[in-house]
Scaffold this motif. Structure first.
Motif, PDB file in Angstrom:
ATOM      1  N   PRO A   9      43.088  13.452  10.136  1.00 42.55           N
ATOM      2  CA  PRO A   9      44.184  14.066  10.894  1.00 42.55           C
ATOM      3  C   PRO A   9      44.437  13.282  12.183  1.00 42.55           C
ATOM      4  N   THR A  10      45.609  13.430  12.728  1.00 44.96           N
ATOM      5  CA  THR A  10      45.956  12.655  13.914  1.00 44.96           C
ATOM      6  C   THR A  10      45.089  13.009  15.109  1.00 44.96           C
ATOM      7  N   HIS A  11      44.584  14.217  15.179  1.00 44.47           N
ATOM      8  CA  HIS A  11      43.754  14.595  16.312  1.00 44.47           C
ATOM      9  C   HIS A  11      42.344  14.036  16.210  1.00 44.47           C
ATOM     10  N   ALA A  12      41.948  13.528  15.057  1.00 41.46           N
ATOM     11  CA  ALA A  12      40.602  12.978  14.899  1.00 41.46           C
ATOM     12  C   ALA A  12      40.417  11.717  15.735  1.00 41.46           C
ATOM     13  N   LYS A  13      41.449  10.895  15.844  1.00 43.71           N
ATOM     14  CA  LYS A  13      41.347   9.678  16.659  1.00 43.71           C
ATOM     15  C   LYS A  13      41.186  10.023  18.132  1.00 43.71           C
ATOM     16  N   SER A  14      41.919  11.011  18.609  1.00 45.68           N
ATOM     17  CA  SER A  14      41.783  11.391  20.018  1.00 45.68           C
ATOM     18  C   SER A  14      40.433  12.056  20.273  1.00 45.68           C
ATOM     19  N   ASP A  15      39.919  12.795  19.302  1.00 47.56           N
ATOM     20  CA  ASP A  15      38.586  13.381  19.442  1.00 47.56           C
ATOM     21  C   ASP A  15      37.521  12.292  19.503  1.00 47.56           C
ATOM     22  N   GLN A  16      37.672  11.267  18.685  1.00 48.04           N
ATOM     23  CA  GLN A  16      36.721  10.165  18.706  1.00 48.04           C
ATOM     24  C   GLN A  16      36.803   9.402  20.028  1.00 48.04           C
ATOM     25  N   LEU A  17      37.987   9.191  20.531  1.00 54.72           N
ATOM     26  CA  LEU A  17      38.163   8.526  21.818  1.00 54.72           C
ATOM     27  C   LEU A  17      37.498   9.335  22.930  1.00 54.72           C
ATOM     28  N   ALA A  18      37.707  10.632  22.933  1.00 54.64           N
ATOM     29  CA  ALA A  18      37.091  11.487  23.951  1.00 54.64           C
ATOM     30  C   ALA A  18      35.570  11.458  23.842  1.00 54.64           C
ATOM     31  N   SER A  19      35.056  11.443  22.634  1.00 50.38           N
ATOM     32  CA  SER A  19      33.603  11.379  22.449  1.00 50.38           C
ATOM     33  C   SER A  19      33.048  10.050  22.947  1.00 50.38           C
ATOM     34  N   ASN A  20      33.726   8.959  22.662  1.00 51.31           N
ATOM     35  CA  ASN A  20      33.275   7.645  23.122  1.00 51.31           C
ATOM     36  C   ASN A  20      33.272   7.551  24.645  1.00 51.31           C
ATOM     37  N   VAL A  21      34.334   8.012  25.273  1.00 49.04           N
ATOM     38  CA  VAL A  21      34.429   7.949  26.724  1.00 49.04           C
ATOM     39  C   VAL A  21      33.352   8.824  27.366  1.00 49.04           C
ATOM     40  N   THR A  22      33.144  10.022  26.816  1.00 50.42           N
ATOM     41  CA  THR A  22      32.114  10.916  27.351  1.00 50.42           C
ATOM     42  C   THR A  22      30.730  10.300  27.219  1.00 50.42           C
ATOM     43  N   ALA A  23      30.451   9.695  26.079  1.00 49.07           N
ATOM     44  CA  ALA A  23      29.144   9.068  25.874  1.00 49.07           C
ATOM     45  C   ALA A  23      28.917   7.920  26.855  1.00 49.07           C
ATOM     46  N   ILE A  24      29.939   7.133  27.104  1.00 45.54           N
ATOM     47  CA  ILE A  24      29.808   6.022  28.053  1.00 45.54           C
ATOM     48  C   ILE A  24      29.586   6.551  29.465  1.00 45.54           C
ATOM     49  N   LEU A  25      30.342   7.572  29.853  1.00 46.25           N
ATOM     50  CA  LEU A  25      30.239   8.102  31.209  1.00 46.25           C
ATOM     51  C   LEU A  25      28.926   8.833  31.463  1.00 46.25           C
ATOM     52  N   ILE A  26      28.264   9.306  30.420  1.00 43.71           N
ATOM     53  CA  ILE A  26      26.973   9.974  30.592  1.00 43.71           C
ATOM     54  C   ILE A  26      25.819   8.982  30.478  1.00 43.71           C
ATOM     55  N   SER A  27      25.884   8.102  29.496  1.00 43.52           N
ATOM     56  CA  SER A  27      24.742   7.224  29.246  1.00 43.52           C
ATOM     57  C   SER A  27      24.557   6.151  30.305  1.00 43.52           C
ATOM     58  N   GLY A  28      25.630   5.658  30.895  1.00 44.66           N
ATOM     59  CA  GLY A  28      25.516   4.623  31.913  1.00 44.66           C
ATOM     60  C   GLY A  28      24.721   5.071  33.131  1.00 44.66           C
ATOM     61  N   PRO A  29      25.135   6.169  33.776  1.00 47.95           N
ATOM     62  CA  PRO A  29      24.356   6.636  34.925  1.00 47.95           C
ATOM     63  C   PRO A  29      22.923   7.034  34.563  1.00 47.95           C
ATOM     64  N   LEU A  30      22.720   7.621  33.394  1.00 48.57           N
ATOM     65  CA  LEU A  30      21.354   7.984  32.995  1.00 48.57           C
ATOM     66  C   LEU A  30      20.477   6.753  32.848  1.00 48.57           C
ATOM     67  N   LEU A  31      20.991   5.731  32.205  1.00 51.33           N
ATOM     68  CA  LEU A  31      20.216   4.516  31.985  1.00 51.33           C
ATOM     69  C   LEU A  31      19.880   3.825  33.312  1.00 51.33           C
ATOM     70  N   TYR A  32      20.878   3.640  34.155  1.00 51.48           N
ATOM     71  CA  TYR A  32      20.638   2.922  35.406  1.00 51.48           C
ATOM     72  C   TYR A  32      19.820   3.747  36.405  1.00 51.48           C
ATOM     73  N   THR A  33      19.954   5.080  36.361  1.00 56.54           N
ATOM     74  CA  THR A  33      19.104   5.919  37.196  1.00 56.54           C
ATOM     75  C   THR A  33      17.652   5.810  36.755  1.00 56.54           C
ATOM     76  N   ALA A  34      17.428   5.807  35.445  1.00 56.70           N
ATOM     77  CA  ALA A  34      16.057   5.656  34.932  1.00 56.70           C
ATOM     78  C   ALA A  34      15.484   4.290  35.316  1.00 56.70           C
ATOM     79  N   LEU A  35      16.287   3.249  35.205  1.00 53.52           N
ATOM     80  CA  LEU A  35      15.812   1.921  35.614  1.00 53.52           C
ATOM     81  C   LEU A  35      15.492   1.886  37.110  1.00 53.52           C
ATOM     82  N   GLY A  36      16.329   2.522  37.923  1.00 54.97           N
ATOM     83  CA  GLY A  36      16.070   2.595  39.354  1.00 54.97           C
ATOM     84  C   GLY A  36      14.818   3.397  39.661  1.00 54.97           C
ATOM     85  N   TRP A  37      14.593   4.478  38.920  1.00 49.40           N
ATOM     86  CA  TRP A  37      13.405   5.304  39.123  1.00 49.40           C
ATOM     87  C   TRP A  37      12.134   4.506  38.807  1.00 49.40           C
TER      88      TRP A  37
END
Length: 92
Positions: A9-37
């Motif tokens: 369905p057409t909304h599946a692409k936008s759902d996938q885009l939202a999931s990708n953006v959310t994953a990037i915005l969460i995983s980046g700070p978590l990874l670099y915070t852990a490295l800093g810790w």
């Protein structure tokens, strides 16, 4: 038996885009915070490298989202190759 393509369905692409953006915005700070810790524990500089890692992770995540998804209308494949470059009138 004909081969049928599964269409999303057409909304599946936008759902996938939202999931990708959310994953990037969460995983980046978590990874670099852990490295800093870990660097803080190793160098005994608490809490400065953890804070620096958090800020760096947030900035890099937003930059990655901007580069990857920032301006979907101007991707290189979307350029109109049939349009001739505009030149001023009167110059031959």
């Amino acid at each position: 038996m004909s081969s049928s393509r599964i269409t999303r369905p057409t909304h599946a692409k936008s759902d996938q885009l939202a999931s990708n953006v959310t994953a990037i915005l969460i995983s980046g700070p978590l990874l670099y915070t852990a490295l800093g810790w870990f660097a803080d524990r190793w160098l005994d500089t608490k809490p400065w490298l953890t804070l620096l890692g958090l800020l760096l992770g947030m900035a890099l995540s937003m930059y990655l989202v901007w580069i990857r998804y920032g301006n979907p209308g101007n991707s290189p494949g979307d350029a109109d190759s049939s349009a001739a470059p505009k030149t001023p009138e009167g110059n031959a």
